[in-house]
Design a protein around this motif. Sequence first.
Motif, PDB file in Angstrom:
ATOM      1  N   VAL A  98     105.245   1.407 -21.297  1.00  0.00           N
ATOM      2  CA  VAL A  98     105.423   2.654 -21.891  1.00  0.00           C
ATOM      3  C   VAL A  98     105.165   2.290 -23.357  1.00  0.00           C
ATOM      4  O   VAL A  98     105.645   1.548 -24.008  1.00  0.00           O
ATOM      5  N   LEU A  99     104.254   3.060 -24.025  1.00  0.00           N
ATOM      6  CA  LEU A  99     104.114   3.035 -25.578  1.00  0.00           C
ATOM      7  C   LEU A  99     104.846   4.116 -26.231  1.00  0.00           C
ATOM      8  O   LEU A  99     104.753   5.146 -26.202  1.00  0.00           O
ATOM      9  N   GLY A 100     105.995   3.682 -26.961  1.00  0.00           N
ATOM     10  CA  GLY A 100     106.789   4.677 -27.550  1.00  0.00           C
ATOM     11  C   GLY A 100     106.530   5.022 -29.068  1.00  0.00           C
ATOM     12  O   GLY A 100     105.437   4.645 -29.396  1.00  0.00           O
ATOM     13  N   LYS A 101     107.468   5.248 -29.702  1.00  0.00           N
ATOM     14  CA  LYS A 101     107.436   5.452 -31.264  1.00  0.00           C
ATOM     15  C   LYS A 101     107.072   4.385 -32.001  1.00  0.00           C
ATOM     16  O   LYS A 101     107.437   3.294 -31.813  1.00  0.00           O
ATOM     17  N   GLY A 102     106.283   4.637 -33.059  1.00  0.00           N
ATOM     18  CA  GLY A 102     105.885   3.455 -33.965  1.00  0.00           C
ATOM     19  C   GLY A 102     104.903   2.432 -33.196  1.00  0.00           C
ATOM     20  O   GLY A 102     104.830   1.236 -33.442  1.00  0.00           O
ATOM     21  N   ASN A 103     104.482   2.872 -32.024  1.00  0.00           N
ATOM     22  CA  ASN A 103     103.484   2.172 -31.157  1.00  0.00           C
ATOM     23  C   ASN A 103     104.311   0.791 -30.778  1.00  0.00           C
ATOM     24  O   ASN A 103     103.567  -0.049 -30.405  1.00  0.00           O
ATOM     25  N   ARG A 104     105.548   0.980 -30.409  1.00  0.00           N
ATOM     26  CA  ARG A 104     106.107  -0.041 -29.826  1.00  0.00           C
ATOM     27  C   ARG A 104     105.983   0.206 -28.277  1.00  0.00           C
ATOM     28  O   ARG A 104     106.285   1.114 -27.578  1.00  0.00           O
ATOM     29  N   GLU A 105     105.631  -0.974 -27.819  1.00  0.00           N
ATOM     30  CA  GLU A 105     105.487  -0.713 -26.298  1.00  0.00           C
ATOM     31  C   GLU A 105     106.821  -1.682 -25.526  1.00  0.00           C
ATOM     32  O   GLU A 105     107.469  -2.604 -26.010  1.00  0.00           O
ATOM     33  N   ARG A 106     107.189  -1.167 -24.309  1.00  0.00           N
ATOM     34  CA  ARG A 106     108.291  -1.648 -23.480  1.00  0.00           C
ATOM     35  C   ARG A 106     107.866  -1.521 -22.258  1.00  0.00           C
ATOM     36  O   ARG A 106     106.843  -0.523 -21.810  1.00  0.00           O
ATOM     37  N   THR A 107     108.776  -2.114 -21.359  1.00  0.00           N
ATOM     38  CA  THR A 107     108.491  -2.038 -19.973  1.00  0.00           C
ATOM     39  C   THR A 107     109.791  -1.533 -19.350  1.00  0.00           C
ATOM     40  O   THR A 107     111.037  -1.959 -19.679  1.00  0.00           O
ATOM     41  N   VAL A 108     109.594  -0.692 -18.699  1.00  0.00           N
ATOM     42  CA  VAL A 108     110.923   0.140 -17.921  1.00  0.00           C
ATOM     43  C   VAL A 108     110.718   0.130 -16.552  1.00  0.00           C
ATOM     44  O   VAL A 108     109.800   0.263 -15.960  1.00  0.00           O
ATOM     45  N   PRO A 109     112.019  -0.298 -15.741  1.00  0.00           N
ATOM     46  CA  PRO A 109     111.942  -0.264 -14.383  1.00  0.00           C
ATOM     47  C   PRO A 109     111.990   1.059 -13.743  1.00  0.00           C
ATOM     48  O   PRO A 109     112.387   2.057 -14.410  1.00  0.00           O
ATOM     49  N   TYR A 110     111.993   1.254 -12.365  1.00  0.00           N
ATOM     50  CA  TYR A 110     112.111   2.717 -12.005  1.00  0.00           C
ATOM     51  C   TYR A 110     112.385   2.267 -10.116  1.00  0.00           C
ATOM     52  O   TYR A 110     112.245   1.232  -9.619  1.00  0.00           O
ATOM     53  N   GLY A 111     113.315   3.080  -9.616  1.00  0.00           N
ATOM     54  CA  GLY A 111     113.869   2.875  -8.357  1.00  0.00           C
ATOM     55  C   GLY A 111     112.901   3.292  -7.128  1.00  0.00           C
ATOM     56  O   GLY A 111     111.676   3.751  -7.186  1.00  0.00           O
ATOM     57  N   GLY A 112     113.496   3.325  -6.067  1.00  0.00           N
ATOM     58  CA  GLY A 112     112.913   3.915  -4.802  1.00  0.00           C
ATOM     59  C   GLY A 112     112.399   5.109  -4.560  1.00  0.00           C
ATOM     60  O   GLY A 112     111.209   5.350  -4.308  1.00  0.00           O
ATOM     61  N   PRO A 113     113.270   6.104  -5.035  1.00  0.00           N
ATOM     62  CA  PRO A 113     112.991   7.399  -5.044  1.00  0.00           C
ATOM     63  C   PRO A 113     111.797   7.733  -5.819  1.00  0.00           C
ATOM     64  O   PRO A 113     110.563   8.371  -5.297  1.00  0.00           O
TER      65      PRO A 113
END
Length: 330
Positions: free
Chosen positions: A204-219
């Motif tokens: 995910v590319l967020g505010k200020g062009n800061r990139e982060r990795t986020v998890p998500y679940g089965g559903p």
Amino acid sequence: MSDSASASAACDTRAGLLDAFSRYLDLQRGLSAHTVRAYLGDLADLLTFLGVGEQEAEPVGPALASLELADLRAWLATMSADGAARATLARRAAACRAFSTWAFRNGLLEADVAARLRSPRADARLPTVLTPAQATALLDAAADAVAATAAEPDDGHGDPARARALALRDRAALETLYATGVRVSELCALDLTDVDASRRTMRVLGKGNRERTVPYGGPAARALEDWLGARASLAAPEAGSALFLGARGRRIDPRAVREIVHRAAARAGVPDLGPHGLRHSAATHVLSGGADLRSVQELLGHSSLATTQRYTHVSAERLRAVYAQAFPRA
């Protein structure tokens, strides 16, 4: 000609000033497109308040030469009297400070007139937050809408495949918003290559062009898989690599996502909310489930822990329960 003189010459007119400030915010500050638009709108409104006409060629020199801190305070006071929200006033004060600092450094102002401009304290209230049961009901209603396309396969245009694709898209978007807590702008900007299905993570590319990795679940994983299986039936040639598409087959926009969330809330019979409400709900539920603030800060992409701390009030009941169970003199 010096750099300051060049900047001053380029900013003689209303259009030139707004264009130069826009490039500064985008290229040097790295602000999001949404923030740049907001700050430009704020500056345009300030110029109008200062008596600068709305024509692009209108000169701005006289207004800038006489600009004082009192003018900025009067501008904010006028909006406050008109009923502007404190969050709006705080953002406009921030826009003033950004403009004043930039203009002073480039010789457009003789002093940084907004250096002592205080921001009104923003409301600490959070938007509507669903309970876990209500969030489940909303997502179940989205799944039911997918199932309904089998019984009533019509999108209003007599196209069953399109109707099912839209329902699958809605469900996947809702599951993703709740599972990851991403902002609506971040959801709309997601590309196919940002999804790592094997690890169940998103880039995910967020505010200020800061990139982060986020998890998500089965559903969310199942909803995304179903949507990707139907995406081609909705995609237009201009779709490119966009993960989520609008009704016309191009990259979806925030307004369409807001409509999806509002429709789903009405269908499920839960309190009305927008995408940001789902983001807050996700943060609330993760914290209530025992996550620490630093982890939630990373998940949401907050630059300051103070922003994340707004959610701590929702864990008061859990804290009291832990206290009563663990403290010998509870």
